[in-house]
Design an enzyme around this catalytic site. Structure first.
Site, mmCIF file in Angstrom:
data_model
loop_
_atom_site.group_PDB
_atom_site.id
_atom_site.type_symbol
_atom_site.label_atom_id
_atom_site.label_comp_id
_atom_site.label_asym_id
_atom_site.label_seq_id
_atom_site.Cartn_x
_atom_site.Cartn_y
_atom_site.Cartn_z
ATOM 1 N N SER A 85 40.701 36.326 30.261
ATOM 2 C CA SER A 85 40.888 35.141 31.104
ATOM 3 C C SER A 85 39.541 34.775 31.699
ATOM 4 C CB SER A 85 41.888 35.469 32.223
ATOM 5 O OG SER A 85 41.883 34.503 33.249
ATOM 6 N N TYR B 128 45.293 41.062 38.787
ATOM 7 C CA TYR B 128 45.106 40.300 37.556
ATOM 8 C C TYR B 128 43.632 40.249 37.171
ATOM 9 C CZ TYR B 128 45.625 36.344 34.301
ATOM 10 O OH TYR B 128 45.608 35.531 33.203
#
Length: 245
Positions: A136, A149
């Site tokens: 990401s 995350y």
């Protein structure tokens, strides 16, 4: 990708489903691994005989062993592994419960490590291959409220670099892909404000990430241990994206 045999985790929907579809279109055989049984079964059925669904909990070693064995039995040694499975929990570092942090990192990072660990012998039997960790932009920068995350996505980036070093002699390339805001079920509740300030001021489509993954697997034969970014320019310096999250 004719002759390539892939496992795609988190493949029942979103980015994983787009990757599975593109691989099949390009001639690969694909095992779609996910905990979402009905969605995965429906996707595999629609893709035909060169795709199959396997129930996969990426945090469970036995589940991984079974899926790799099933993929080999159906199509031969695994030559492509796409570590895409992931979850997201929004919480500050102070307020997040330890169990929540562990759950996010277990699925996003430990699950990818376990996939690599389990699949390496099959990649060797295939004579080499490609592994892609779907990270990401949170694996390139920090995001307030996404401690677990972000930690997991940075970990995927580092895991790819280490695996690239360890597996080069086996003819296995390992890279990471870093999507920005992509319109998937995970981002369904997020508003348009999250893309304000990006040079390309819209959400990306899962198919755009799939196109990058296909390029890495089929064309980028001199690339390993590196990052490929698909983010609409989000990491070029915009502060709005970081502020909104």
């Amino acid at each position: 990708m004719t002759g390539q045999n892939a496992i795609v985790t988190g493949g029942a929907r979103g980015i994983g489903a787009a990757i599975a579809r593109r691989f099949v279109e390009e001639g690969a055989t694909v095992t779609i691994g996910d905990v979402l049984g009905p969605e995965g079964e429906e996707l595999a059925a629609g893709l035909g005989e060169t795709a199959r669904f396997a129930l996969l909990d990426v945090t469970d070693a036995g589940s991984w062993s079974a899926v790799v064995a099933q993929a080999e039995e159906a199509y031969g040694p695994v030559s492509v592994l796409i570590n895409n499975a992931g979850i997201l929990q929004i919480d500050s570092i102070e307020e997040q419960e330890p169990a929540s942090f562990r759950r996010v990192t277990d699925v996003n990072l430990y699950g990818a490590w376990l996939g690599l660990h389990t699949t390496i012998p099959s990649l060797r039997r295939a004579g080499g291959g490609v592994v892609v960790n779907i990270s990401s932009t949170a694996g390139l920068m920090g995001y307030a409220g996404l401690g677990a995350y972000t930690a997991s996505k940075w970990g995927l980036r580092g895991l790819a670099k280490t695996a690239a070093l360890e597996l080069a002699a086996d003819g296995v390339r390992v890279c990471s892909v870093h999507p920005g805001p992509i319109r998937t079920p995970m981002t369904a509740e997020m508003g348009e404000e999250i893309v304000v300030g990006q040079p390309i001021a819209r959400y990306g489509a899962p198919e755009e990430v799939a196109a990058m993954v296909l390029f890495i697997v089929a064309e980028a034969t001199y690339s390993t241990g590196c990052e490929f970014v698909v983010d609409g320019g989000a990491t070029t310096g915009s502060t709005l994206l970081g502020d909104e999250t």
